[in-house]
Design a protein around this motif. Structure first.
Motif, PDB file in Angstrom:
ATOM      1  N   TRP A  12      66.139  41.057  83.023  1.00 27.38           N
ATOM      2  CA  TRP A  12      65.359  40.073  82.413  1.00 27.38           C
ATOM      3  C   TRP A  12      64.075  40.535  81.559  1.00 27.38           C
ATOM      4  N   MET A  13      63.373  41.535  82.120  1.00 28.91           N
ATOM      5  CA  MET A  13      62.273  41.867  81.676  1.00 28.91           C
ATOM      6  C   MET A  13      62.522  42.835  80.698  1.00 28.91           C
ATOM      7  N   MET A  14      63.332  43.719  80.342  1.00 26.71           N
ATOM      8  CA  MET A  14      63.637  44.632  79.277  1.00 26.71           C
ATOM      9  C   MET A  14      63.975  43.854  77.960  1.00 26.71           C
ATOM     10  N   PRO A  15      64.854  42.821  77.822  1.00 26.87           N
ATOM     11  CA  PRO A  15      64.764  42.190  76.593  1.00 26.87           C
ATOM     12  C   PRO A  15      63.889  41.273  76.349  1.00 26.87           C
ATOM     13  N   ALA A  16      63.171  40.727  77.149  1.00 24.79           N
ATOM     14  CA  ALA A  16      62.175  39.592  76.992  1.00 24.79           C
ATOM     15  C   ALA A  16      60.886  40.020  76.318  1.00 24.79           C
ATOM     16  N   PHE A  17      60.645  41.349  76.988  1.00 26.54           N
ATOM     17  CA  PHE A  17      59.165  41.667  76.443  1.00 26.54           C
ATOM     18  C   PHE A  17      59.146  42.963  75.570  1.00 26.54           C
ATOM     19  N   GLY A  18      60.421  43.379  75.120  1.00 28.51           N
ATOM     20  CA  GLY A  18      60.560  44.600  74.505  1.00 28.51           C
ATOM     21  C   GLY A  18      61.149  44.436  72.881  1.00 28.51           C
ATOM     22  N   ILE A  19      61.196  45.570  72.373  1.00 27.37           N
ATOM     23  CA  ILE A  19      62.282  45.741  71.082  1.00 27.37           C
ATOM     24  C   ILE A  19      63.499  45.879  71.350  1.00 27.37           C
ATOM     25  N   HIS A  20      64.385  45.199  70.599  1.00 20.31           N
ATOM     26  CA  HIS A  20      65.767  44.887  71.185  1.00 20.31           C
ATOM     27  C   HIS A  20      66.689  45.875  70.740  1.00 20.31           C
ATOM     28  N   PRO A  21      67.243  46.829  71.311  1.00 23.87           N
ATOM     29  CA  PRO A  21      68.097  48.079  70.651  1.00 23.87           C
ATOM     30  C   PRO A  21      69.496  47.625  70.225  1.00 23.87           C
ATOM     31  N   GLU A  22      69.903  46.278  70.383  1.00 25.29           N
ATOM     32  CA  GLU A  22      70.841  45.824  69.707  1.00 25.29           C
ATOM     33  C   GLU A  22      70.762  45.610  68.372  1.00 25.29           C
ATOM     34  N   PHE A  23      69.372  45.237  68.015  1.00 30.19           N
ATOM     35  CA  PHE A  23      69.313  45.160  66.387  1.00 30.19           C
ATOM     36  C   PHE A  23      68.810  46.279  65.779  1.00 30.19           C
ATOM     37  N   GLU A  24      68.117  47.527  66.642  1.00 28.85           N
ATOM     38  CA  GLU A  24      67.502  48.423  66.047  1.00 28.85           C
ATOM     39  C   GLU A  24      68.195  49.725  66.073  1.00 28.85           C
ATOM     40  N   ASN A  25      69.487  49.711  66.747  1.00 31.61           N
ATOM     41  CA  ASN A  25      70.492  50.949  66.416  1.00 31.61           C
ATOM     42  C   ASN A  25      71.013  51.010  65.144  1.00 31.61           C
ATOM     43  N   GLY A  26      71.272  49.769  64.667  1.00 31.56           N
ATOM     44  CA  GLY A  26      71.705  50.023  63.107  1.00 31.56           C
ATOM     45  C   GLY A  26      73.109  50.019  62.907  1.00 31.56           C
ATOM     46  N   LEU A  27      74.058  49.983  64.193  1.00 33.91           N
ATOM     47  CA  LEU A  27      75.457  50.489  63.771  1.00 33.91           C
ATOM     48  C   LEU A  27      75.923  48.835  63.458  1.00 33.91           C
ATOM     49  N   GLU A  28      75.809  47.947  64.474  1.00 33.95           N
ATOM     50  CA  GLU A  28      76.268  46.429  64.088  1.00 33.95           C
ATOM     51  C   GLU A  28      75.734  45.936  63.005  1.00 33.95           C
ATOM     52  N   LYS A  29      74.423  46.149  62.581  1.00 35.16           N
ATOM     53  CA  LYS A  29      73.581  45.557  61.446  1.00 35.16           C
ATOM     54  C   LYS A  29      74.329  46.235  60.223  1.00 35.16           C
ATOM     55  N   GLU A  30      74.697  47.511  60.130  1.00 35.45           N
ATOM     56  CA  GLU A  30      75.513  48.065  59.013  1.00 35.45           C
ATOM     57  C   GLU A  30      76.914  47.423  59.004  1.00 35.45           C
ATOM     58  N   PHE A  31      77.531  47.199  59.981  1.00 33.50           N
ATOM     59  CA  PHE A  31      78.729  46.672  60.154  1.00 33.50           C
ATOM     60  C   PHE A  31      78.936  45.209  59.485  1.00 33.50           C
ATOM     61  N   TYR A  32      78.102  44.168  60.261  1.00 34.65           N
ATOM     62  CA  TYR A  32      78.079  42.890  59.508  1.00 34.65           C
ATOM     63  C   TYR A  32      77.285  42.397  58.940  1.00 34.65           C
ATOM     64  N   GLY A  33      76.249  43.084  58.453  1.00 36.10           N
ATOM     65  CA  GLY A  33      75.303  42.741  57.580  1.00 36.10           C
ATOM     66  C   GLY A  33      74.154  42.021  58.151  1.00 36.10           C
ATOM     67  N   TYR A  34      72.820  42.142  57.524  1.00 32.67           N
ATOM     68  CA  TYR A  34      71.668  41.673  58.011  1.00 32.67           C
ATOM     69  C   TYR A  34      71.840  40.481  58.585  1.00 32.67           C
ATOM     70  N   ARG A  35      71.960  39.548  57.817  1.00 29.69           N
ATOM     71  CA  ARG A  35      71.759  38.134  58.161  1.00 29.69           C
ATOM     72  C   ARG A  35      72.724  37.661  59.311  1.00 29.69           C
ATOM     73  N   THR A  36      73.876  38.288  59.203  1.00 31.12           N
ATOM     74  CA  THR A  36      74.970  37.539  60.236  1.00 31.12           C
ATOM     75  C   THR A  36      74.577  38.344  61.518  1.00 31.12           C
ATOM     76  N   TRP A  37      74.287  39.577  61.498  1.00 28.07           N
ATOM     77  CA  TRP A  37      73.836  40.428  62.819  1.00 28.07           C
ATOM     78  C   TRP A  37      72.631  39.875  63.361  1.00 28.07           C
ATOM     79  N   PHE A  38      71.461  39.514  62.459  1.00 32.16           N
ATOM     80  CA  PHE A  38      70.253  38.673  62.967  1.00 32.16           C
ATOM     81  C   PHE A  38      70.678  37.277  63.703  1.00 32.16           C
ATOM     82  N   THR A  39      71.587  36.524  63.245  1.00 35.15           N
ATOM     83  CA  THR A  39      71.901  35.360  63.846  1.00 35.15           C
ATOM     84  C   THR A  39      72.714  35.425  64.964  1.00 35.15           C
ATOM     85  N   ILE A  40      73.578  36.473  65.169  1.00 35.79           N
ATOM     86  CA  ILE A  40      74.497  36.866  66.258  1.00 35.79           C
ATOM     87  C   ILE A  40      73.291  37.087  67.301  1.00 35.79           C
TER      88      ILE A  40
END
Length: 565
Positions: A511-539
């Protein structure tokens, strides 16, 4: 014929009277009651009261549904056509809904609950301390988030409208007063003005849901920060730009960092408010029997000699804190090195299988234990189950999207293989933990006497029932002593307590790691590049708050399982 029918009629009447008398002696006076005018009249009134209650629930539910459709149409139009419907239009609609909800909350706190016989019952299961504590914590963080937003807007006052300062101010007042009302009245079972109370609760719930939807889909602040950073880089390179820049870079950076760090807490707060408001809506008009659902002798939270569960959980917590601090230090720079992503996901790949195995062992012990199931109607427990299943969809949805993106692009790289393993293990862990918690919540705690007990036994067995009641009280006292003494714990209950403590500490870490920190799911760039910025941001904005809420809710459920072991 009349002379022949008369004895038959008398015999039939005598037989009916004998059946009524026998039923009364056996403790079933329903035949006499159903034949009386008073019994039929009370039954009719009861049916009418139930119909009126269902009609009130239906009408208030339709009100919330229409408000949600209207707000959803505004937000959807803003996303797909931000020229005709702007973010300011959505803010105006939400400000009107907040004002109406605030007026009703004020009327409920000052008017409805102060009237005599307004709240005759309070649901002991509703609003446990961890829910109310989370409500205050996330509500305070959301108020701080709006303060940072006001500070950010003030620092850009030379190029922004002063009207934008009004909306965060309204939200601060609304959330502050709503938090106070829910903290004080979350256990109420209101008996007067039921239809108005249901409609007010549903209106407030719909407002919080719309705030959550807007927080999930609105990335305007992130776009502003990214555009400002690009403008600064262009200014240093010698290219002029008309982008709205901050006058004081240091102050603006503080407001930006505070806003981005507290952003997930806003969505968490809305979800918790929706859960509490739904329980209050279910409890409107509800009558509670004195002994149903109360735990006057429930034991306090004690370790009972548990060693291995807390020890392993503390090791996972310390390792998680170290990984979290290293990742946060690296994330403060311009770019995050790949080895820190590898370290982050490797920690999850090590912890999630251990949690899944612990849940499977706990389910096996539940199968070995012979304990009565609690089948009483309990809105809070039903909502707990629904929230566990629903909140698990957040992280599971992100995991499935990540699996598709990795398999479709670069599945052979080490980091992508770790993310793939993390996604699969996360899905497995959510499923096994849900099964373990739900099965534990439906098992009757040892301190709780069955509410049906010996009710409905024949009156002719008075003496035997008295002896059985005395025996039941003796057994209850013995079971309480059994619970409070670790030396009497059998191995199955001991292992259940060890597993529950281990899972509690692991869920606090996750609970602590995603609640108080930067999110690797958005920062690693793989899914953001695959789905696009807005779509992956919403997901990500949809799934991560649900994931944080799931971990927090799981801790509360595991505490109940631990106490019930």
């Amino acid at each position: 014929m009349a002379s022949l029918d008369a004895p038959e009629t008398e015999a039939t009447q005598a037989k009916q009277d004998q059946m009524d008398f026998g039923a009364k002696q056996m403790g079933y006076p329903g035949l006499l009651w159903q034949r009386s005018w008073l019994g039929r009249h009370c039954s009719l009134l009861l049916r009418r009261d139930q119909q009126a209650q269902k009609a009130g629930q239906l009408f208030s539910g339709l009100l919330a549904l229409n408000v949600l459709f209207l707000g959803g149409a505004f937000i959807g139009s803003m996303i797909f056509n931000n020229v005709s419907i702007t973010l300011g239009d959505v803010w105006i609609l939400l400000a009107a809904l907040k004002a109406l909800s605030l007026l009703w909350l004020l009327y409920y706190a000052v008017g409805t609950t102060r009237q005599p016989h307004a709240v005759l019952h309070r649901d002991p299961h509703a609003g446990p301390i961890w829910v109310r504590g989370s409500l205050v914590l996330f509500g305070s963080c959301t108020i701080c988030l709006n303060i940072f937003r006001i500070g950010y807007d003030v620092s850009h006052s030379h190029c922004k409208s002063q009207l934008e300062l009004v909306f965060p101010a309204i939200e601060i007042v609304f959330m502050g007063f709503q938090t106070w009302v829910l903290w004080k009245h979350c256990k109420d079972c209101v008996q007067i003005q039921t239809n108005l109370t249901r409609c007010g609760l549903m209106l407030t719930l719909a407002t919080n849901l719309l705030l959550w939807i807007l927080a999930v889909t609105n990335d305007s602040m992130h776009h502003e920060i990214e555009a400002e950073l690009n403008a600064i880089m262009e200014k240093f390179s010698g290219n002029g730009t008309n982008t709205c820049l901050c006058l004081n870079a240091t102050v603006c950076e503080v407001f930006q960092k505070g806003y981005l760090m507290l952003y997930p807490f806003s969505t968490e707060y809305c979800l918790i408010c929706c859960a509490v408001l739904f329980v209050m809506w279910k409890n409107v008009g509800r009558h509670l029997v004195a002994h149903v659902g109360s735990h006057p002798s429930s034991p306090p939270f004690r370790l009972h000699g548990a060693i291995f569960g807390p020890l392993l959980g503390l090791l996972a917590l310390v390792a998680g804190v170290c990984v979290f601090v290293l990742f946060q230090i690296e994330a403060s720079g311009p770019n995050i090195a790949r080895q820190y992503f590898t370290l982050y996901y490797a920690f999850y790949v090590a912890v999630l299988p251990a949690m899944s195995l612990a849940c499977l062992a706990g389910m096996a012990i539940h199968g070995l234990e012979e304990r009565e199931l609690d089948t009483l109607k309990n809105p809070t427990r039903s909502l707990d189950v629904v929230l566990l299943m629903g909140a698990a969809l957040g992280q599971m949805g992100i995991a499935y999207f990540s699996i598709v993106a990795i398999v479709a692009t670069r599945p052979n790289e080490l980091l992508n293989q770790l993310i793939l393993a993390y996604s699969l293990l996360l899905i497995l862990q959510h499923i096994t933990q849900n099964l373990f918690i739900i099965e534990g919540l439906h098992r009757r705690p040892l301190w709780e006497v069955a509410p049906q007990g010996l009710a409905g036994k024949p009156e002719a067995e008075h003496s035997r029932r008295g002896s059985l009641l005395e025996l039941g009280h003796d057994l209850r006292r013995a079971s309480l002593a059994y619970i409070h003494s670790y030396s009497h714990l059998n191995w199955k209950r001991h292992v259940l307590k060890e597993i529950s403590l281990f899972l509690i500490l692991c869920n606090i870490t996750l609970w602590m790691m995603p609640a108080f920190g930067i999110h690797p799911e958005f920062e690693n760039g793989l899914e953001k590049e695959f789905y696009g910025y807005r779509t992956w941001f919403t997901i990500v904005n949809f799934g991560l708050p649900l994931g944080v809420f799931y971990r927090m809710h799981s801790v509360g459920g595991l505490v109940e399982v631990y106490l019930g072991a």
